[in-house]
Design an enzyme around this catalytic site. Structure first.
Site, PDB file in Angstrom:
ATOM      1  CB  SER A   1      -4.595   6.251  -4.189  1.00  0.00           C
ATOM      2  OG  SER A   1      -3.835   7.089  -3.361  1.00  0.00           O
TER       3      SER A   1
ATOM      4  CE  LYS B   1      -3.961   4.416  -0.046  1.00  0.00           C
ATOM      5  NZ  LYS B   1      -4.281   4.337  -1.479  1.00  0.00           N
TER       6      LYS B   1
END
Length: 803
Positions: A684, A727
């Site tokens: 990611s 996140k």
């Protein structure tokens, strides 16, 4: 006194006496009891005349007033020798048979019988002496056998038979003493031929001997069996007496009977009960001290204790169940809804198999305690099986009974302890199952966690089928990737995300503080927590997705306050941002603040950890060299590969990105991710690393108010990643409101609470051109080049609209 039938003249008519259950033969002397009025009148008439009376047998002994048709026509003329009246009105007479006679006709039938009879003459029958002797000898032998076999005949009969040579007389004598049935005796009486008569008697004797031999055989067998039984009984009584003297009461038979009763009352299915009774029969045949007897007894105890047919009734009040779940746990809406759905279907349809749920999420978010609350809300028993570190297949399926110390598996043990066949069983840490040379327990769980198969789950120890379809299995796991695909496929996965700071604040106020105040012996008069103090505690002293460490810190504050109260240093403490460091010391975790200004080669990336989301600063630095790439910060293989993919992308698009042609001949690049002690991995950070390299190579600063996450390909496409909720919330906690995420992750924004979503600006990117168009700060000082400009003068693709 006796009479000679040749001399005695028989009158033409005689009074007749019907006799019930006997046939009187000539020369036979016998007492008779006469009770019927007509019979007594006949006796009196005979005594008044010449004492002669005609005796004939009734065909039906139960007939009280016989008619001429129900009386045999052949009988015996007898002499009444003596008569005596009894006190009950009856008459006792002693008679002697004189001659056979046949009834010609009945002179009168009332008030008593009187008949005209004629004597039966046997003189015309001549029997050869040899035949006569043979028949008489046979008769004597038969009589001797009968006496030897135990028939109570007078021994004098043999002496009398020695003096008699007439076969007819012998036949009459034997028939009168043998006591045969009336029909057989009458047949003998009616047979005129002496030879034929004796043959019939011999046949009757032979039949009697056969019957008596069988009786003797049965008697002997019964006697032998009785002797054996009596001997065993005697020995057992002696053993019992000895054990009583020694203080060892023999109660085996009582135990066996009690065990048999338990098996019958346990409610087992027919096949299981048959197996249990079979083992019970084996146990009864064994010596109590045999090692195998102990094993069989233990097995039967397990069989009896299992809840074959015992179950608790589900509480199907959905509102009450919802109240219990909401009181015990904050949020976790998906898991609560799934349980309420199950109860709703259960209310509409009685026969429903228990679902197999799997709560997946970071440690400390309440997965295991949620299982307990579910059991409480449904009114079921609760049992937790810890699977962490289980490596032996027999822990699940049980050991075979051939092994010493064999036991059933954890599933059967759980059912025995919960005492119902429909408990809520929590399979804790299903992702921590191991495997070694003893087998793979996760493979054994495949049958347990399949509603189609677990109705006939067979434990190796029990070796009979047990129905697990009523059990509600709830598995918990931290990392789904560690669960084998086949096992994961059998479970309904419900993801439980980590808590946000706001969630933790609410849960601390509602649950943790009260629990710790009570656990540490203080009251609300001694301590008060402010929202500011709780937030400071969450941010500075814990870094986790769950609540375990937070509860420990709250408990630590309560203990320190308890100490102050006991030492009379303070009666009341308010927990705020000032007092927390005084009680617990300086904060353990200092969050990296967001970047103060835009810089070249430094960018904020977003990462997911088990403790929630994190903001990582990616730093890229160039130095003299020959195009090498160095990576530091304890990066995993996947993240290193992302960095190499980013490097390849920049080399392939140097001209479009505005990178100097001789850059890779002059410089080496070093990429570093701070917090080097913490391992980092995953794809990611792909767009973050690419943006950092492009920024460094083009000397273009990156916006300090933006963070990003997404996987990158060599073509520059941005692929979706996981953990978007955590996140984004981590970025918001650091004051970053602009977040670049992959376009394919737009669906995950629905998981973010609305109050946080409204504060943020989401940029959805499908390729790197869109990322660069948003990420680079074109207004910062020292900007030399702006990447993305192409030779043909075309503008880069416009950024996607904010969500």
């Amino acid at each position: 006194m006796s009479f000679d039938e040749k001399v005695l003249e028989i009158p033409q008519t005689l009074p007749m006496l019907p006799v019930r259950d006997i046939v009187v033969f000539p020369y036979m002397i016998i007492p008779l009891f006469v009770g019927r009025e007509a019979s007594i009148r006949s006796v009196e008439e005979a005594l008044a005349k010449n004492r002669l009376i005609f005796l004939a047998s009734q065909k039906d002994i139960n007939e009280e007033n016989p008619s001429p048709e129900s009386i045999y026509t052949v009988g015996t003329v007898a002499m009444i020798m003596r008569m005596r009246k009894l006190s009950d009105g009856r008459v006792k007479i002693l008679i002697q048979g004189v001659a056979k006679a046949r009834v010609k006709n009945y002179v009168k039938t009332a008030p008593s019988f009187e008949v005209a009879c004629e004597k039966i003459d046997e003189s015309q029958f001549q029997v050869p002496p040899s035949d006569s002797e043979a028949l008489i000898r046979t008769a004597k032998e038969h009589i001797e056998r009968v006496i030897a076999l135990g028939r109570p005949l007078s021994p004098d009969i043999l002496l009398v038979l020695d003096d008699v040579t007439d076969p007819g007389r012998v036949a009459d004598l034997v028939a009168s003493n043998l006591g045969v049935k009336v029909q057989d005796a009458q047949k003998v009486l009616e047979t005129s031929d002496p030879k034929e008569r004796l043959k019939i008697v011999n046949e009757l004797l032979a039949a009697e001997i056969e019957v008596m031999q069988m009786q003797a055989k049965i008697r002997n067998n019964a006697k032998d069996e009785m002797s054996k039984t009596q001997r065993e009984y005697f020995l057992r009584e002696q053993m019992k007496a000895i054990k009583n003297e020694l203080g060892e009461q023999d109660s085996k038979s009582e135990e066996m009977e009690e065990l048999r009763e338990k098996i019958i009352n346990a409610g087992m299915p027919p096949q299981v009960e048959t197996e249990a009774l079979k083992q019970m029969a084996r146990l009864e045949r064994m010596h109590p001290d045999a090692s195998e007897a102990t094993m069989v007894r233990t097995y039967l105890d397990w069989m009896v204790d299992l809840p074959w047919s015992k179950k608790t009734d589900d509480v199907l009040d959905l509102r009450k169940a919802k109240e219990i779940l909401d009181d015990d746990h904050y949020d976790l809406q998906k898991a609560k809804d799934r349980v309420l759905e199950f109860l709703a279907v259960r209310k509409l349809k009685q026969s429903i198999k228990g679902p197999i749920l799997c709560f997946a999420g970071p440690p400390g978010v309440g997965k295991t305690s949620l299982g307990r609350s579910i059991a409480k809300s449904m009114g079921r028993e609760y049992f937790r099986i810890a699977l962490g570190g289980v490596k032996d297949e027999a822990e699940i399926r049980g050991h075979r009974r051939t092994y010493v110390g064999a036991m059933p598996g954890k599933i059967i043990q759980a059912l025995r302890q919960s005492k119902t066949n429909n408990p809520v069983i929590v399979l804790d840490e299903v992702d921590k199952l191991g495997s070694d040379f003893r087998g793979d327990p996760s493979a054994a769980m495949l049958e347990v966690l399949d509603p189609e198969q677990n109705a006939t789950f067979r434990d190796n120890y029990l070796n009979v089928d047990f129905d697990l379809s009523n059990v509600l299995f709830i598995a918990t796991a931290n990392v789904l990737e560690n669960i084998p695909p086949a096992l994961r496929d059998r479970m309904e996965i419900i993801n439980i995300p980590g808590y946000t700071e706001n969630d933790k604040l609410l849960i601390t106020k509602k649950h943790l503080i009260n629990r710790q105040i009570e656990a540490n012996g203080i009251t609300n008069e001694n301590i008060a927590f402010t929202d500011e103090g709780i937030r400071y505690l969450i941010g500075g002293y814990t870094r986790e997705a769950g609540l375990r460490n937070l509860e420990r810190e709250v408990g630590s504050i309560c203990r320190k306050v308890a100490k102050l109260v006991v030492m009379n240093e303070s009666k009341f403490v308010e927990v705020n941002a000032t007092t927390v460091p005084e009680l617990l010391g300086p904060p353990r975790f200092l969050r990296d603040d967001k970047l103060p200004d835009s810089q070249v080669g430094i960018i904020q990336g977003l990462a997911w950890t088990q403790a929630g989301g994190e903001v990582l600063h990616v730093e890229a630095l160039k130095m003299k060299g020959k195009g090498g790439l160095m990576l530091t910060g304890q990066l995993g293989d996947v993240m290193k590969e992302s960095a190499h993919a980013a490097m390849s992308y920049t080399k392939a698009h140097m001209e479009e990105l505005g990178i100097p042609a001789d850059f890779f001949e002059k410089y080496d690049i070093h990429v570093h991710l701070p917090a080097g002690a913490i391992p980092k991995d995953g794809p990611s950070a792909g767009i973050t690393l690419t943006t950092a390299l492009v920024s460094l190579m083009t000397d273009t600063p990156v916006r300090h108010d933006i963070a990003m996450t997404g996987e990158v390909t060599l073509q520059g496409r941005v692929l979706p990643v996981g953990g978007i909720r955590e996140k984004c919330l981590a970025a918001l906690n650091q004051g970053i409101t602009n977040v670049i995420i992959p376009f394919a992750n737009a669906k995950d924004l629905s998981d973010i609470p609305k109050q946080f979503k409204d504060k943020m600006n989401f940029i959805l990117a499908e390729n790197l051109d869109e990322v660069f168009a948003v990420a680079f700060d074109k207004n910062a000082k020292g900007v030399k080049k702006t990447p993305g400009g192409k030779k043909d003068g075309k503008k880069p693709k416009a950024p996607a609209a904010a969500a």
